[in-house]
Scaffold this active site. Structure first.
Site, PDB file in Angstrom:
ATOM      1  N   SER A  88       0.796  -1.223   0.000  1.00  0.00           N
ATOM      2  CA  SER A  88       0.000   0.000   0.000  1.00  0.00           C
ATOM      3  C   SER A  88       0.824   1.266   0.000  1.00  0.00           C
ATOM      4  O   SER A  88       0.410   2.276  -0.564  1.00  0.00           O
ATOM      5  CB  SER A  88      -0.921   0.001   1.228  1.00  0.00           C
ATOM      6  OG  SER A  88      -0.150  -0.065   2.431  1.00  0.00           O
ATOM      7  N   HIS A  91      -5.267  -3.921  -2.199  1.00  0.00           N
ATOM      8  CA  HIS A  91      -5.019  -2.897  -3.219  1.00  0.00           C
ATOM      9  C   HIS A  91      -4.962  -3.481  -4.624  1.00  0.00           C
ATOM     10  O   HIS A  91      -4.406  -2.847  -5.533  1.00  0.00           O
ATOM     11  CB  HIS A  91      -3.726  -2.159  -2.891  1.00  0.00           C
ATOM     12  CG  HIS A  91      -3.802  -1.360  -1.629  1.00  0.00           C
ATOM     13  ND1 HIS A  91      -4.189  -0.042  -1.594  1.00  0.00           N
ATOM     14  CD2 HIS A  91      -3.577  -1.716  -0.337  1.00  0.00           C
ATOM     15  CE1 HIS A  91      -4.176   0.389  -0.350  1.00  0.00           C
ATOM     16  NE2 HIS A  91      -3.804  -0.603   0.442  1.00  0.00           N
ATOM     17  N   LYS A 111     -11.747  -0.087  -0.763  1.00  0.00           N
ATOM     18  CA  LYS A 111     -10.832   0.574  -1.696  1.00  0.00           C
ATOM     19  C   LYS A 111     -11.456   0.580  -3.085  1.00  0.00           C
ATOM     20  O   LYS A 111     -12.327   1.397  -3.349  1.00  0.00           O
ATOM     21  CB  LYS A 111      -9.468  -0.100  -1.621  1.00  0.00           C
ATOM     22  CG  LYS A 111      -8.828   0.129  -0.240  1.00  0.00           C
ATOM     23  CD  LYS A 111      -7.508  -0.482  -0.073  1.00  0.00           C
ATOM     24  CE  LYS A 111      -6.850  -0.062   1.251  1.00  0.00           C
ATOM     25  NZ  LYS A 111      -7.672  -0.231   2.450  1.00  0.00           N
TER      26      LYS A 111
END
Length: 1592
Positions: free
Chosen positions: A213, A241, A272
C-alpha cells in the site's frame, strides 16, 4: 489511602504531556481535518473555518482563503465506484427497506440472506469454495493469522513491508505460541533460505500483501507459488489494493499472474476499489469452519450493515458490467507515468523524501495549490522514508493528472514544486523491460524460434507440421508459446501438442517445472491473457503486466529443463506472438525483446498479395537485431508464387549463411472455434498430409543446421588460436579455457560458448598448440571419452601411418584456480538460487578423469604423423591420408576408412563423411588436397564406387555445412555437380531419420560414379547412375530395412540445403545419386548421435565488465537505436570521400560535439579512425600552434638546418603511467613503460618531460591525496614541509576535485602556502631543468605541448592523479604559451560521469581527443576537437601548411550516425536513466538539488559499499570509484607495485568469470566498468560480486 490515586493520576498526566510533546517535536502527531465531499470522490472542499487546520500556522490570517477546494490524490477509491449511481441507489434502497439490518454478531443472528449472497459473489470472484465477511480488512487479518497460526508448532513468514493489520495479526499469533520470521521485502530467495533452515516438523504460513500500500510494488507471487509446492506452507495474501483492479475477473494480482489456485486465503477489503466498507476472506470450506469458531474479530463483531452489503454487491456487479472504469484507471496511471517519469505497476506512486519535515512541507505546499497529497510518516513507513503517497483513481480526469504533473500551464510555483519533488524522490524499481542473464542456454538439442512476417501467416501451422514430423521421426518435442492472448479459446499450444501426441500444459504455471520430468515432450503456454487483442493491449486492459525479463527467464528455464535430458531427435520450438515487430506485453518490439536468447529463426513468410514486402521487411528487422534465419517457410496463395521472389531477394544471410525457402501448400480454412471443435479437422488433416514431405525435410534441415552451429562453436577456440594474433596476449601461456567464444551480444552481456557446463579457467590449463588443431571439444552423449595419449604415445592411423597427440590441458581434474568461494553476500545468495535446469546440468555425470599424466580427452584433430601407404614413414604433408578425425573419438572400435575395403593408391586422400563438414579447411576436403592427392569415391565399406587416383569422394554433408566448400553447387570439381535440378524424392515418413548421422562408420548418402557423373538442370534422374541403384535419399538414412515411400511437392530455394545436398529443387520430386546400401548398416539405438551434439554444450551469459576495452556505451534496450542509425547511414551513404565534402551525419556529429564536450571552447572537429590517430593529429596541432606562436623557434629550426646542425627538438609535458596510443608518435609521447620498452618498440625515444603526480585514492575508507617522492624532495629542498605535510584527506571525492581547494592554505606547510602554489613551483622547476639539460646537449629541447589524460589514467592502472596537480600543469603551460591536449579517448563522453573529463577537472584544453564511447561501442571512430586559434595556426595560402593527415575512412557516415545516436542517448534524461536531472524522480543527488540540469551521471556505485571494501586493508591497497569505473588495487609484495606483468588480479578475474562477469586485469588492479546507461541495480549486483570474490 486517599493519595495513591492522585499520584497515579499525576504520573499519567506527565506521560501524556511528554508523549504528545515528543510526537509534536518529531512531527509525528496526527490530527483530524474535516473535508466536505462533492459529487466526485476525488473532489472536496475544506470549509473556511477548517482551512487553518489544513494549511497550518505558516499561513497568516490575512492570506487565508475562504473555502479551499481540493483535488484529492489521497483516496483509495481506485475505480471511483463509491459515487456510482448504481451503488448509491442500491445502498439507499436497502436502507429504506431494511434500515441498517440486524445489529448483532453473525454467529448470533446478524447473518442474513444478503450477507450469504455477497459471500457467494466474493467466492466466485476469487475462485474459492466460500468466503466470509468482516467489519474491515484490518479485522480480517486479525482473524485469520491467530486462528490458524496461534500454536507453538507453527512458523509464520511475513514480508518486511506488510500492512499493519498483518503485523498485528502475526503478533497475536506469536502471543499464542507461534514463531514469526520476517523476510526481506519481496525477496523470494531470502524466504527460500528461511524455509530451508526451518524445522521440518513445524507447519508454516507465508503471508504477504499482493500490492504494497505504501510502495505500490508487487509481491513475487509466482515465486511464492513455486516455493509453496516445494515446502507445503499455507499461503495467505492480502489483495486489498488489487481487488477489482487486476486480473480478468478482478480477483487481484494472483489471478493476473495465474497463481490463484496456489493461494489458500485471499484476504481483501471492500473499502478501496469496491468503494464501500468492510473486509473478507475467500477460502475453502474447511478453513472457513475453523475461522467461524476461532476468529475473535469475526465472532465478537457486529455483522456489516445491510446498506453496505447492498452497495458492495452493486459495486462488484458494476465493475464486471462496466470494464471502462478499470481501463480509465490504467489510462490515468500511464498518463501520470508518461508526464512525470515515475513508474508503478499499481495506482500508488510513492515519492520518498526521507524526513518527516520534508514530507509535511511538500504536502502543505501542494495543498496551497489545491492538491491533497498526504504525507506518510512513521510508523506507517520505516523511519527515514517519509514520503508523499499519490494515489490515482478512475474518477480523476486527464486534466487533474496533467495539472499535478505540471503539463498544462500550471503556475511556475507548481512546476518548480513538482520538479523539486521528483528531484529529491527516493528510488523505486519496477523493471519495465530488461534482460536477466543469471542462467545460460543449453545446446544439447536444436532450439528454434518461429517468427511471422505478419499475423495470420500460419506460424502455429508450421509448428504443428514440425510437431508431426518429430512424431514420425520418433523424436522428442518441446513447444513453447511464451505470450498468448484470447486464451483459452485461442490456445496455440493445443495443435502442436495434438499432432506430436505430447502433454499440453496450461498457462497457469508459467515457471512451474516440478511436475515436468526432464526431457519429457510437452507443449506449454507461459503467459496468457483472455482478451483477444495484441498482448500489449490485453495486458493493459486486464491489468496483468509481465516484464520482458520475466518472459525470457521463464522461456530459458523451460528450454534448459527440456534439454537437460533430451534424447536423440529432440527439438524445441518457441513460437512468437503476432509479427516480428509486434509489441510485447510491456510494449517493447519483440524482435528486440528476444535478443537476450538469440535463438535461430524460422521465419514464416506471407504468401498473400503484398506478402513479399512484408516478409523481406520482417527478415530485415530480424537481421538488424542480430537474429539468424535458418529457413523461410511460405504457404502460397492464389498462385502468386511469392516464394520464387523471396529466393531471389533473400539469398544468403549477412554472414553468408544460406537462407533456404520452403514452399508449402495453401493454408487450410481456419474453422470456427468452439468448445467441441477438434484440434485437427479434415481440412487441416489433408493439408498436413500434403505437406508432410516438406516438414520432414525442414526438420532434417533444422537438425543439420544446429549441428553445423555447434560444430563451428566447438572449433572456434582452436581455430582462433591457430590463426589469430591477439593484442596484449601471451599466446605461449594461453590455455583452452582462456579463450572466450562469443556467440552474440545483447547490451552489456556476452553469450559465450561453453563446451562443458561450468567450464572455467584451470590451473592445469596448458597452452594450445598453434598448429596442432587440438581442442578440447567434447564428445556427443553416449560416446566413450578416450583419454589422449602422452606425447610419446602413438595412435594407429590409416594407411599404416600414426598420429601423435599433442599436449592438452586437462580439465578432468585438478585444483581450480578460479573455484568459487562460499557465498556470503546478498548477491551470492541470489546467485545461489539456480533454476532446476542449471541444477540438472550440473548433476550430469562428469567425463572420466584422465589417467595420471594424461593430457585430457582425445582432441578433434590430433597432430597427425602421416605416411606413405606402403612405408608408413612419418612425414606430415598434404599428400598424407589421415584417418577420420572424428571416428576414433566417437567410437574407438570403429576402424578408419582405410582399414576397411576400398583403399586408394599411395597418396590418395580418404574423406571422412564428417571432415569437410566440421572443418572445410581440412586437408582432406575436396579441392584442398596436395598435388599428388587423390580422393576415393567409395563408401567406407569399400564395396562400391572405388575410383582411380584423382577421383573425388563426395561427403554428403560437406556442401551443406559450408556453402563455400568446393562441393557446393556450381563448384568445378570432379565430383557430381548438383545444380538447379528437379528430382524425385522418396522417403519413409515413419522410419527413424537419423541412422547415418548416428553411425560415424556410415558414409554419406551420395556416391559418385567417377568424374563423368553429373546432374543436368531439369532432369528427373541422375545421369551416369542406373535407376536401379537409386534408393530413396531418405529411406536408407531413416531405416535401410524400410521400403521407400514417395514424397511429393518438396520445394526449397536455390542453393538450399536438403539433407546435406546443396541442391535447388522446384515442385516435383527429387532423386539423388545412388547410395551404397552396403555402407548404410543400421545402428542400434542410442549408440551415436548427431554431429555437433553435446549434451553439456551451452551458451552462458557473461556481463562485459571491461566494456569491451572501454568502448561500450548503451544497455540492451538502447542498442537497437544505434544499430538502426548505422543501418540507415550505410544504406543511404555507404562510404563517401570526406575531404572538401560533407554529409548530414558528419555535420550533426560535429554539432553535438561542439555543443557537448566542446561547449565553450572548441570550434573545429577533425575526424580520424581511432584514438591513437586522434592523438597523433592532436600532437601535430599543438606543435604547429606552439611554433606559430613562437617564431624564434621556427627561425632557430631553419638556421640549424641551413648550417647542417641538429635542429631544436620539441617534446611534451606529460605524466608517468600515461598511455596515449600505440602508433610511433604516441609511443614517444609517454614515459618508458611496458608498452614501449625495448621488447616492444626498439625505436622508442622518450620525447618529453614526464612527471610523477600525487594520486587520489580511497584508503581505509578515506579519500586521500598521496604525494610522490619527487614532490616531497622538492618540498624538502625548499623547506616547504615533510611528506606528511602533503597527505590530504577529504570528506568526499567531490571535495578533492573542487577547484576552490587549489587556493586553500595548507595548515601544515611553512609560510602558509597553497597546494597549487607548491605544485606550480615544482612543475616550473622541472621544466627549467628539462630546458637547461637540453641546452647543454647537441640537440636543443623545448616543451611544445602538454598532454594529459584528465581525471583518470586508464591503461596505467585506473589512476586518478591529484586534480589540483593536473590543473597546475595546465596553468603553468598556459602561462608559458604551451598548448594543452586532453586525451579523453578513454575518459570522455560520460565515462567518468560527465560529458567531458575537463568538466570534472574544472579547466579547459586547447585540443581534446575522443573515441571509444563516441559510437556507443559499435564501430571505430575518433575526433580531435580544437580551438579557433589552433585552427588558425594552419591557415595559409600554401597547401603545404595545411594539416596533412587523413585516412580513407575519415568521418564515415556509418560511424558518424552511430555517434549521433549514442550522444543523444547519453544526454537525454528520458533515455539515460542515470543522467542527473531535477525534473525526474530520483535523478538529482546534489545537496542542495540542482535548479538546472547539470549533465552529470548519478553515482552508479554505492559509495558506502566501496568505502567498506577499501577498509579490507589486508588485501586491498586502495579503491577508486568514479562515473562508470570501479577499480581496486590489490595489495602486493614490496617492489612489485605498478608492474603490468603481475598476475595477482588474474585469480580474481577468473573467479568473476565463474560468476558470469567477464573482467580483465591490469597487473594488480581489478576493475569493472559499466555503461553510462547501466541500471544502478546492475551496478549493485556487480559490486556485490566483486566484494564477495575479493573478501573471500
Amino acid at each position: 489511602m486517599c493519595e495513591r490515586p492522585v499520584t497515579v493520576q499525576l504520573a499519567w498526566n506527565d506521560w501524556l504531556t511528554d508523549t504528545l510533546g515528543h510526537l509534536k517535536a518529531a512531527q509525528l502527531q496526527r490530527q483530524l481535518r474535516p473535508l466536505g465531499y462533492q459529487d466526485l470522490p476525488v473532489e472536496a472542499v475544506a470549509e473556511s473555518q477548517d482551512v487553518p487546520l489544513w494549511l497550518g500556522s505558516s499561513v497568516t490570517p490575512d492570506l487565508l482563503p475562504g473555502n479551499l477546494p481540493l483535488t484529492l490524490f489521497s483516496s483509495n477509491d481506485y475505480l471511483g465506484l463509491s459515487a456510482h449511481p448504481a451503488v448509491r441507489h442500491a445502498a439507499a434502497e436497502s436502507a429504506l427497506r431494511h434500515g441498517l439490518g440486524p445489529r448483532a454478531s453473525p454467529v448470533v443472528g446478524g447473518h442474513t440472506p444478503q450477507h450469504a449472497a455477497l459471500q457467494a459473489t466474493l467466492a466466485r470472484l476469487c475462485g474459492t469454495e466460500t468466503a466470509m465477511l468482516f467489519p474491515t480488512g484490518f479485522a480480517a487479518n486479525l482473524a485469520c493469522l491467530p486462528a490458524l497460526g496461534g500454536s507453538k508448532d507453527v512458523i509464520i513468514f511475513s514480508d518486511a513491508l506488510n500492512h499493519a493489520s498483518i503485523i498485528d495479526g502475526t503478533r497475536l499469533a506469536c502471543r499464542a505460541g507461534a514463531t514469526v520470521q520476517v523476510y526481506v521485502h519481496a525477496d523470494a530467495a531470502h524466504l527460500e533460505q528461511l524455509l530451508q533452515a526451518a524445522p521440518t516438523n513445524k507447519r508454516k504460513i507465508v503471508v504477504t500483501d499482493s500490492v504494497f500500500s505504501m510502495d505500490g510494488d508487487l509481491a513475487p507471487l509466482v515465486e511464492l507459488a513455486h516455493l509453496k509446492q516445494r515446502f507445503g506452507f499455507l499461503l495467505v495474501i492480502d489483495e486489498a489494493h488489487a481487488t477489482l483492479m487486476m486480473g480478468q475477473k478482478g480477483a487481484g494480482l494472483a489471478e493476473a499472474l495465474g497463481v490463484e489456485e496456489h493461494i489458500d486465503l485471499h484476504v481483501g477489503t471492500l473499502s478501496k476499489a469496491v468503494g464501500a466498507q468492510g473486509g473478507f476472506i475467500a477460502c475453502s470450506h474447511a478453513i472457513r469452519e475453523v475461522l467461524l469458531t476461532k476468529s475473535r474479530s469475526f465472532v465478537y463483531s457486529t455483522a456489516p450493515a445491510l446498506p453496505i452489503v447492498a452497495a458492495v454487491q452493486a459495486a462488484i456487479d458494476t465493475a464486471e458490467r462496466e470494464p471502462e472504469h478499470r481501463q480509465r484507471l490504467w489510462a490515468r496511471i500511464q498518463q501520470f507515468s508518461r508526464l512525470t517519469g515515475l513508474q508503478s505497476p499499481s495506482p500508488v506512486f510513492p515519492i520518498i523524501l526521507g524526513s518527516e519535515a520534508a514530507a509535511l512541507n511538500f504536502s502543505q505546499q501542494l495543498l496551497q495549490l489545491g492538491f491533497y497529497v498526504p504525507a506518510i510518516r512513521p510508523p506507517t513507513v520505516p523511519k527515514g522514508t517519509s514520503r508523499l503517497r499519490i494515489s490515482l483513481s478512475a474518477a480523476h480526469s486527464e486534466g487533474d493528472v496533467a495539472a499535478l504533473s505540471r503539463s498544462q500551464g500550471l503556475q511556475p510555483l507548481a512546476q518548480r514544486l513538482l520538479g523539486e519533488l521528483v528531484a529529491v524522490a527516493g528510488t523505486w524499481r519496477v523493471p519495465r523491460r530488461g534482460h536477466s542473464f543469471e542462467s545460460g542456454l543449453s545446446l544439447a538439442a536444436p532450439t528454434y524460434m518461429i517468427w511471422g512476417a505478419n499475423t495470420g501467416v500460419g506460424k502455429t501451422l508450421v509448428a504443428a507440421g514440425l510437431a508431426a514430423a518429430v512424431r514420425r521421426s520418433r523424436g522428442q518435442l518441446l513447444y513453447l508459446k511464451p505470450v498468448q492472448s484470447g486464451y483459452p479459446q485461442d490456445c496455440d499450444s493445443r495443435l502442436p501438442a495434438t499432432l506430436a501426441d505430447v502433454q499440453q500444459e496450461g498457462a497457469e504455471k508459467a515457471d512451474e517445472l516440478a511436475d515436468i520430468q526432464p526431457g519429457r515432450s510437452y507443449a506449454k503456454t507461459l503467459h496468457a491473457w483472455h482478451t483477444p487483442v495484441g498482448p500489449h493491449l490485453a495486458a493493459q486492459l486486464e491489468g496483468q503486466f509481465v516484464s520482458d525479463e520475466k518472459i525470457l527467464q521463464d522461456t530459458r528455464r523451460h528450454l534448459n529443463h527440456f534439454h537437460s535430458s533430451a534424447g536423440p531427435g529432440s527439438i524445441a520450438l518457441v513460437e512468437t506472438a503476432g509479427g516480428v515487430s509486434s509489441p510485447t506485453p510491456s510494449n517493447t518490439v519483440q524482435c528486440e525483446a528476444w535478443q537476450g536468447l538469440s535463438l535461430p529463426a524460422i521465419l514464416v513468410g506471407d504468401g498473400r498479395l503484398g506478402g513479399i514486402s512484408a516478409t523481406l521487411s520482417a527478415q530485415d528487422s530480424l537481421n538488424l537485431r542480430g537474429h539468424t534465419t535458418a529457413a523461410v517457410v511460405v504457404s502460397e496463395v492464389d498462385g502468386l508464387d511469392n516464394s520464387s521472389a523471396l529466393r531471389r531477394h533473400l539469398g544468403t544471410s549477412p554472414l553468408g549463411h544460406q537462407v533456404p525457402v520452403l514452399e508449402l501448400p495453401a493454408l487450410p480454412q481456419a474453422p470456427t472455434r468452439g468448445s467441441d471443435t477438434p484440434a485437427v479437422d479434415a481440412a487441416l488433416q489433408a493439408w498436413l498430409g500434403a505437406s508432410a514431405a516438406q516438414f520432414d525435410s525442414l526438420l532434417h534441415l533444422l537438425h543439420d543446421s544446429h549441428a553445423q552451429r555447434v560444430a563451428k562453436l566447438q572449433r572456434s577456440a582452436q581455430a582462433a588460436a591457430d590463426t589469430i594474433w591477439w593484442p596484449f596476449t601471451q599466446h605461449q601461456t594461453l590455455g583452452q579455457h582462456d579463450i572466450t567464444v562469443i556467440d552474440s551480444r545483447c547490451g552489456e552481456h556476452y553469450s559465450v560458448f561453453r563446451a562443458r557446463s561450468g567450464e572455467s579457467a584451470s590451473s592445469g590449463s596448458s597452452p594450445l598448440s598453434p598448429h596442432s588443431h587440438q581442442s578440447q571439444v567434447h564428445q556427443p552423449a553416449g560416446v566413450v571419452n578416450v583419454p589422449a595419449p602422452r606425447k610419446s604415445q602413438k595412435i594407429a592411423a590409416s594407411g599404416g601411418g600414426s598420429m601423435q597427440a599433442g599436449s592438452l590441458g586437462s580439465d578432468a581434474g585438478g585444483d581450480q584456480v578460479g573455484a568459487s568461494p562460499d557465498h556470503s553476500s546478498c548477491a551470492a545468495r541470489r546467485n545461489s538460487t539456480l533454476d532446476s535446469a542449471q541444477q540438472a546440468l550440473s548433476q550430469q555425470p562428469s567425463a572420466p578423469a584422465s589417467p595420471p599424466g594424461a593430457d585430457g580427452f582425445q582432441s578433434i584433430s590430433p597432430a597427425i604423423s602421416s605416411s606413405d601407404a606402403n612405408t608408413g614413414a612419418g612425414t606430415s604433408s598434404a599428400e598424407a591420408s589421415p584417418p577420420s578425425w572424428r571416428s576414433s573419438m566417437m567410437d574407438p572400435s570403429t576402424p578408419s576408412p582405410s582399414s576397411v575395403a576400398g583403399q586408394s593408391d599411395a597418396g590418395a586422400s580418404q574423406l571422412s563423411w564428417r571432415s569437410s563438414m566440421m572443418d572445410p579447411s581440412h586437408p582432406n576436403s575436396l579441392g584442398a588436397a596436395g598435388p599428388n592427392a587423390a580422393s576415393q569415391c567409395t563408401s567406407r565399406s569399400g564395396v562400391a564406387g572405388q575410383s582411380n587416383a584423382g577421383a573425388a569422394q563426395l561427403s554428403w554433408r560437406s556442401s551443406m555445412m559450408d556453402p563455400s566448400h568446393p562441393n557446393s553447387s556450381g563448384a568445378q570439381v570432379p565430383a557430381p555437380a548438383f545444380q538447379h535440378a528437379s528430382m524425385d524424392v522418396q522417403a519413409d515418413h515413419h522410419s527413424a531419420w537419423r541412422s547415418s548421422s548416428m553411425d560415424p562408420s556410415q558414409t554419406g548418402l551420395l556416391s559418385a560414379a567417377g568424374p563423368a557423373a553429373s546432374v543436368s538442370t531439369g532432369s528427373a534422374t541422375l545421369k551416369g547412375v542406373p535407376d536401379s541403384s537409386q534408393p530413396a535419399w531418405r529411406s536408407s538414412m531413416m531405416d535401410p530395412t524400410q521400403p521407400s515411400t514417395p514424397i511429393q511437392h518438396t520445394t526449397f530455394a536455390s542453393s538450399s540445403c536438403v539433407d546435406g545436398m546443396n541442391v535447388a529443387m522446384s515442385s516435383g520430386a527429387v532423386r539423388p545419386a545412388a547410395a551404397d546400401a552396403a555402407g548404410m548398416a543400421d545402428q542400434q539405438a542410442g549408440s551415436g548421435d548427431l554431429p555437433g551434439r553435446d549434451v553439456k554444450a551451452r551458451l552462458d551469459m557473461q556481463y562485459d565488465a571491461c566494456a569491451s576495452w572501454w568502448t561500450q556505451g548503451v544497455s540492451a534496450h538502447l542498442q537497437p537505436k544505434i544499430v538502426q542509425a548505422m543501418a540507415h547511414a550505410a544504406g543511404r551513404w555507404g562510404h563517401v570521400i570526406f575531404p572538401e565534402s560533407t554529409h548530414e551525419p558528419a555535420l550533426e556529429c560535429t554539432r553535438l560535439l561542439l555543443q557537448g564536450p566542446g561547449k565553450g571552447w572548441a570550434s573545429r572537429v577533425f575526424f580520424s579512425d581511432n584514438g591513437s590517430t586522434a592523438i597523433e593529429v592532436a600532437l601535430k596541432m599543438a606543435f604547429r600552434k606552439f611554433m606559430a606562436d613562437n617564431q624564434y623557434f621556427l627561425s632557430s629550426w631553419q638556421s640549424s638546418v641551413d648550417k647542417g646542425s641538429s635542429p631544436p627538438q620539441l617534446g611534451v609535458l606529460g605524466l608517468t603511467n600515461a598511455y596515449h596510443g600505440d602508433t610511433l608518435g604516441t609511443m614517444d609521447a609517454v614515459a618508458p613503460s611496458p608498452y614501449n620498452g625495448i621488447k616492444q618498440t626498439p625505436w622508442y625515444t622518450a620525447r618529453g618531460l614526464f612527471l610523477d603526480p600525487p594520486t587520489l585514492e580511497m584508503i581505509d575508507g578515506e579519500w586521500c591525496v598521496v604525494p610522490k617522492e619527487e614532490i616531497v624532495a622538492h618540498a624538502a629542498r625548499h623547506a616547504l614541509g615533510t611528506e606528511q605535510s602533503f597527505v590530504q584527506q577529504f570528506k568526499s571525492r567531490d571535495c578533492a576535485f573542487a577547484v576552490s581547494r587549489d587556493a586553500d592554505l595548507l595548515p601544515n606547510l611553512p609560510g602558509h602556502r597553497s597546494i597549487a602554489s607548491i605544485y606550480d613551483d615544482y612543475i616550473e622547476e622541472q621544466m627549467d631543468v628539462y630546458h637547461r639539460h637540453g641546452a647543454g646537449a647537441k640537440e636543443h629541447r623545448s616543451v611544445g605541448a602538454c598532454i594529459i589524460e584528465p581525471v583518470m589514467q586508464g591503461a596505467g592502472g585506473m589512476i586518478i592523479p591529484d586534480p589540483a596537480f593536473q590543473r597546475s600543469m595546465v596553468c603553468v603551460c598556459r602561462k608559458k604559451g604551451i598548448p594543452v591536449i586532453f586525451d579523453e579517448v578513454f575518459s570522455g563522453l560520460w565515462r567518468l560521469g560527465t560529458a567531458s573529463a575537463a568538466e570534472r577537472l574544472g579547466v579547459r584544453p586547447d585540443i581534446a581527443c575522443f573515441a571509444k564511447l563516441l559510437t556507443g561501442g559499435m564501430i571505430p571512430l575518433a575526433v580531435t576537437l580544437a580551438t579557433a586559434p589552433v585552427f588558425a595556426a594552419f591557415q595559409n595560402d600554401s597547401k603545404l601548411l595545411a594539416l596533412l593527415h587523413g585516412h580513407s575512412y575519415s568521418a564515415h557516415a556509418t560511424g558518424c550516425a552511430a555517434a549521433v545516436a549514442a550522444m543523444r542517448i547519453y544526454s537525454d534524461p528520458e533515455q539515460n536513466p542515470n543522467l542527473c536531472h531535477p525534473a525526474y524522480r530520483d535523478r538529482c543527488h546534489q545537496s542542495p538539488a540542482c535548479s538546472q540540469p547539470c549533465g552529470r551521471l548519478l553515482e552508479l556505485w554505492d559509495l558506502k559499499v566501496v568505502q567498506k571494501l577499501s577498509k579490507q586493508v589486508d588485501v586491498v591497497q586502495h579503491v577508486v570509484a568514479i562515473g562508470t569505473v570501479l577499480a581496486i588495487t590489490l595489495r602486493t609484495e614490496p617492489g612489485q607495485q605498478g608492474s603490468y606483468g603481475l598476475e595477482s588480479a588474474k585469480i580474481v578475474t577468473r573467479q568473476l568469470k565463474q560468476r558470469g562477469i567477464y573482467a580483465r586485469p591490469l597487473g594488480n588492479v581489478v576493475y569493472v566498468m559499466c555503461t553510462p546507461t547501466t541500471s544502478r541495480k546492475q551496478c549493485a549486483t556487480l559490486l556485490d560480486d566483486v566484494v564477495s570474490v575479493i573478501i573471500n
